[in-house]
Motif scaffolding. Structure first.
Motif, PDB file in Angstrom:
ATOM      1  N   HIS A   1      10.289  23.543   4.660  1.00  0.00           N
ATOM      2  CA  HIS A   1       9.772  24.817   5.162  1.00  0.00           C
ATOM      3  C   HIS A   1       8.268  24.734   5.437  1.00  0.00           C
ATOM      4  N   ALA A   2       7.891  24.936   6.704  1.00  0.00           N
ATOM      5  CA  ALA A   2       6.475  24.968   7.073  1.00  0.00           C
ATOM      6  C   ALA A   2       6.103  26.370   7.538  1.00  0.00           C
ATOM      7  N   VAL A   3       4.925  26.814   7.141  1.00  0.00           N
ATOM      8  CA  VAL A   3       4.385  28.080   7.617  1.00  0.00           C
ATOM      9  C   VAL A   3       3.032  27.787   8.265  1.00  0.00           C
ATOM     10  N   VAL A   4       2.876  28.222   9.508  1.00  0.00           N
ATOM     11  CA  VAL A   4       1.609  28.074  10.229  1.00  0.00           C
ATOM     12  C   VAL A   4       0.959  29.448  10.282  1.00  0.00           C
ATOM     13  N   ILE A   5      -0.241  29.561   9.717  1.00  0.00           N
ATOM     14  CA  ILE A   5      -0.953  30.841   9.724  1.00  0.00           C
ATOM     15  C   ILE A   5      -1.945  30.829  10.874  1.00  0.00           C
ATOM     16  N   GLY A   6      -1.664  31.637  11.894  1.00  0.00           N
ATOM     17  CA  GLY A   6      -2.489  31.692  13.096  1.00  0.00           C
ATOM     18  C   GLY A   6      -1.662  31.380  14.323  1.00  0.00           C
ATOM     19  N   GLY A   7      -1.491  32.372  15.189  1.00  0.00           N
ATOM     20  CA  GLY A   7      -0.656  32.207  16.382  1.00  0.00           C
ATOM     21  C   GLY A   7      -1.464  32.009  17.645  1.00  0.00           C
ATOM     22  N   GLY A   8      -2.599  31.300  17.521  1.00  0.00           N
ATOM     23  CA  GLY A   8      -3.386  30.944  18.696  1.00  0.00           C
ATOM     24  C   GLY A   8      -2.920  29.612  19.257  1.00  0.00           C
ATOM     25  N   LEU A   9      -3.729  29.056  20.139  1.00  0.00           N
ATOM     26  CA  LEU A   9      -3.393  27.811  20.823  1.00  0.00           C
ATOM     27  C   LEU A   9      -3.091  26.688  19.830  1.00  0.00           C
ATOM     28  N   LEU A  10      -3.989  26.472  18.883  1.00  0.00           N
ATOM     29  CA  LEU A  10      -3.839  25.375  17.928  1.00  0.00           C
ATOM     30  C   LEU A  10      -2.634  25.592  17.015  1.00  0.00           C
ATOM     31  N   GLY A  11      -2.436  26.829  16.573  1.00  0.00           N
ATOM     32  CA  GLY A  11      -1.313  27.138  15.693  1.00  0.00           C
ATOM     33  C   GLY A  11       0.021  26.853  16.345  1.00  0.00           C
ATOM     34  N   LEU A  12       0.159  27.225  17.606  1.00  0.00           N
ATOM     35  CA  LEU A  12       1.431  27.005  18.306  1.00  0.00           C
ATOM     36  C   LEU A  12       1.678  25.517  18.549  1.00  0.00           C
ATOM     37  N   GLU A  13       0.602  24.775  18.810  1.00  0.00           N
ATOM     38  CA  GLU A  13       0.770  23.330  18.982  1.00  0.00           C
ATOM     39  C   GLU A  13       1.158  22.665  17.654  1.00  0.00           C
ATOM     40  N   ALA A  14       0.557  23.114  16.545  1.00  0.00           N
ATOM     41  CA  ALA A  14       0.940  22.593  15.225  1.00  0.00           C
ATOM     42  C   ALA A  14       2.393  22.937  14.917  1.00  0.00           C
ATOM     43  N   ALA A  15       2.773  24.183  15.188  1.00  0.00           N
ATOM     44  CA  ALA A  15       4.147  24.636  14.911  1.00  0.00           C
ATOM     45  C   ALA A  15       5.154  23.821  15.714  1.00  0.00           C
ATOM     46  N   ASN A  16       4.854  23.591  16.978  1.00  0.00           N
ATOM     47  CA  ASN A  16       5.755  22.808  17.830  1.00  0.00           C
ATOM     48  C   ASN A  16       5.899  21.381  17.303  1.00  0.00           C
ATOM     49  N   GLY A  17       4.769  20.779  16.887  1.00  0.00           N
ATOM     50  CA  GLY A  17       4.816  19.416  16.361  1.00  0.00           C
ATOM     51  C   GLY A  17       5.649  19.315  15.100  1.00  0.00           C
ATOM     52  N   LEU A  18       5.487  20.270  14.186  1.00  0.00           N
ATOM     53  CA  LEU A  18       6.259  20.264  12.934  1.00  0.00           C
ATOM     54  C   LEU A  18       7.741  20.508  13.197  1.00  0.00           C
ATOM     55  N   LEU A  19       8.026  21.366  14.171  1.00  0.00           N
ATOM     56  CA  LEU A  19       9.426  21.587  14.573  1.00  0.00           C
ATOM     57  C   LEU A  19      10.034  20.293  15.096  1.00  0.00           C
ATOM     58  N   ARG A  20       9.257  19.571  15.911  1.00  0.00           N
ATOM     59  CA  ARG A  20       9.727  18.289  16.459  1.00  0.00           C
ATOM     60  C   ARG A  20       9.946  17.253  15.349  1.00  0.00           C
ATOM     61  N   GLN A  21       9.233  17.423  14.230  1.00  0.00           N
ATOM     62  CA  GLN A  21       9.399  16.512  13.091  1.00  0.00           C
ATOM     63  C   GLN A  21      10.534  16.951  12.163  1.00  0.00           C
ATOM     64  N   GLY A  22      11.261  18.006  12.550  1.00  0.00           N
ATOM     65  CA  GLY A  22      12.457  18.400  11.816  1.00  0.00           C
ATOM     66  C   GLY A  22      12.270  19.491  10.781  1.00  0.00           C
ATOM     67  N   MET A  23      11.095  20.105  10.739  1.00  0.00           N
ATOM     68  CA  MET A  23      10.885  21.173   9.755  1.00  0.00           C
ATOM     69  C   MET A  23      11.301  22.531  10.323  1.00  0.00           C
ATOM     70  N   GLU A  24      11.629  23.459   9.409  1.00  0.00           N
ATOM     71  CA  GLU A  24      11.831  24.845   9.799  1.00  0.00           C
ATOM     72  C   GLU A  24      10.465  25.513   9.771  1.00  0.00           C
ATOM     73  N   VAL A  25      10.062  26.101  10.898  1.00  0.00           N
ATOM     74  CA  VAL A  25       8.672  26.547  11.038  1.00  0.00           C
ATOM     75  C   VAL A  25       8.605  28.046  11.333  1.00  0.00           C
ATOM     76  N   THR A  26       7.781  28.734  10.559  1.00  0.00           N
ATOM     77  CA  THR A  26       7.470  30.143  10.811  1.00  0.00           C
ATOM     78  C   THR A  26       5.988  30.264  11.125  1.00  0.00           C
ATOM     79  N   VAL A  27       5.680  30.940  12.234  1.00  0.00           N
ATOM     80  CA  VAL A  27       4.293  31.204  12.613  1.00  0.00           C
ATOM     81  C   VAL A  27       3.940  32.629  12.194  1.00  0.00           C
ATOM     82  N   VAL A  28       2.886  32.743  11.416  1.00  0.00           N
ATOM     83  CA  VAL A  28       2.421  34.040  10.920  1.00  0.00           C
ATOM     84  C   VAL A  28       1.146  34.397  11.678  1.00  0.00           C
ATOM     85  N   HIS A  29       1.135  35.590  12.295  1.00  0.00           N
ATOM     86  CA  HIS A  29      -0.030  35.969  13.105  1.00  0.00           C
ATOM     87  C   HIS A  29      -0.436  37.400  12.791  1.00  0.00           C
TER      88      HIS A  29
END
Length: 422
Positions: free
Chosen positions: A156-184
């Motif tokens: 389980h990954a949580v990315v805090i911040g739904g800006g440009l960098l946050g969405l790129e981090a979230a996408n990368g972690l998703l591609r690595q097989g994690m379940e990702v929630t973006v909190v904004h």
């Protein structure tokens, strides 16, 4: 700590660069083009690497590139250019009266010119639990390696911040097989770069990829006995988290400049030549403030590097002028482009095209006969063309009615008018 003087036998003036990132080294590259033998150059960097492209950390996280792929200047390059590199040894003290800098390892060197390129540091939201293991930023190679390691062992990954960098981090972690929630904290993703209709389309597309979103969400606490286990919100609810990535913005890294007595406000204040209040000291990149503005995108920083290099080279006729900036999202399968002032005001007009079937949204903001902003989703091929018109303040009166439909149609319409007039 004992001081280790850097030994030099030279008649050349000394240029010391504090910061081995993209801004500082681009300035050095530009300087070498203009005056390759003018200075003895010494570079101090906090990270134990050569210079790399920080913008491409997202593809490294997503598995599309390796660390080697994003290196810009290897250690061999520094040696070939006659540059002394102290990697993994940040400067801790500047003595402007003696014109010396001292590093963490005790290296002390004199300068004739000093270039500050200290960048910025991630803003870690100071909620309870923010220092727990498993809570990191997304800023450098070490952060990417920590995320890749977490993806091997955690879910389980949580990315805090739904800006440009946050969405790129979230996408990368998703591609690595994690379940990702973006909190904004806002109700709109990428609210610095997008209007609400484009942000809604983006959210839908990313949800189809498997990302989850919590908007209007205020983080109250990061929970965990020894390592992070959950993120709790102001309303008392929580979600599981084995990894928390903070992408809630950055702050200019100005502590060293402040200690040296340089004039700082939000960042290190520079003039149009990128000179600080001390004429021997220049600054470029995310650590600078020019006419009240600070900078996070690469295009203005490249402009700063060119201007600063010209003045360091003694070819000092250039002035840094702020330009409109453009943003593109690096997430596979999502085409998004924004530029200029896309919010608009009472004296502006919107041209909007919506094609839900094709997943296309375009919004152009006009002020009089000029294009001042653009948001494109789904079809971004004309983004650079619109951006060029925004920067040049082009008169669009003749193509106003075709403008939404792009460069090809506008060119055809102009050609037809020319034929009729011939």
């Amino acid at each position: 700590m004992s001081t280790v003087p850097a030994t030099r036998v030279t008649t050349k003036p000394s240029l010391v660069v504090i910061g081995n990132g993209m801004a500082g080294m681009r300035t050095v590259e530009e300087l070498l083009k203009l005056a390759p033998n003018l200075y003895d150059i010494t570079v101090f960097g906090a990270e134990p690497h050569g210079n790399y492209n920080r913008i491409l950390l997202s593809p490294v996280l997503a598995g599309d590139k390796s660390i080697d792929d994003i290196m810009l200047n290897t250690r061999e390059w520094y040696a070939q250019q006659g540059i002394t590199l102290h990697a993994g040894d940040p400067v801790e003290h500047i003595d402007r009266r003696r014109r010396t800098v001292r590093s963490q390892n005790g290296v002390e060197i004199q300068y004739d010119r000093l270039l500050l390129a200290t960048g910025s540091k991630p803003f870690i939201i100071p909620v309870p639990g923010h220092t727990l293991p498993g809570v990191i930023a997304f800023r450098d190679i070490q952060d990417v390696n920590a995320m890749l390691a977490a993806a091997q062992h955690h879910r389980h990954a949580v990315v805090i911040g739904g800006g440009l960098l946050g969405l790129e981090a979230a996408n990368g972690l998703l591609r690595q097989g994690m379940e990702v929630t973006v909190v904004h904290v806002s109700d709109t993703l990428m609210n610095q770069q997008l209007d609400k209709p484009a942000a809604a389309l983006l959210k839908k597309a990313l949800e189809l990829k498997g990302l989850r979103f919590l908007l209007n969400a205020q983080t109250a606490e990061i929970v965990g006995p020894e390592r992070v286990t959950a993120v709790r919100f102001n309303d008392g609810s929580d979600i599981p988290a084995d990894l928390v990535v903070m992408t809630a913005g950055v702050r200019p890294n100005i502590a060293l400049a402040q200690q040296a007595g340089l004039h700082c406000e939000r960042a290190i204040v520079v003039d149009d030549t990128l000179q600080t209040y001390d004429p021997r000291v220049y600054a470029v990149g995310e650590c600078v403030q020019h006419r009240k503005a600070t900078f996070g995108l690469v295009a203005p920083i490249w402009d700063q590097a060119r201007v600063c290099a010209a003045h360091l080279a003694g070819a000092g006729h250039r002035r840094y002028v702020q330009q409109a900036t453009a943003t593109k999202l690096k997430v596979t399968g999502v085409d998004l482009y924004s530029a200029g002032d896309f919010i608009g005001a009472d004296d502006t007009e919107d041209l909007v095209l919506r094609d839900p079937r094709r997943g296309v949204y375009k919004r152009l903001v006009l002020k009089g006969s000029q294009l001042i902003g653009a948001v494109l989703y789904g079809d971004v091929k004309d983004g650079p063309w619109y951006f060029d018109m925004i920067q040049k303040r082009s008169n669009i009166s003749a193509i106003r009615h075709q403008l939404l439909f792009g460069q090809a149609l506008c060119a055809a319409a102009s050609a037809a008018i020319d034929t009729q007039l011939a």
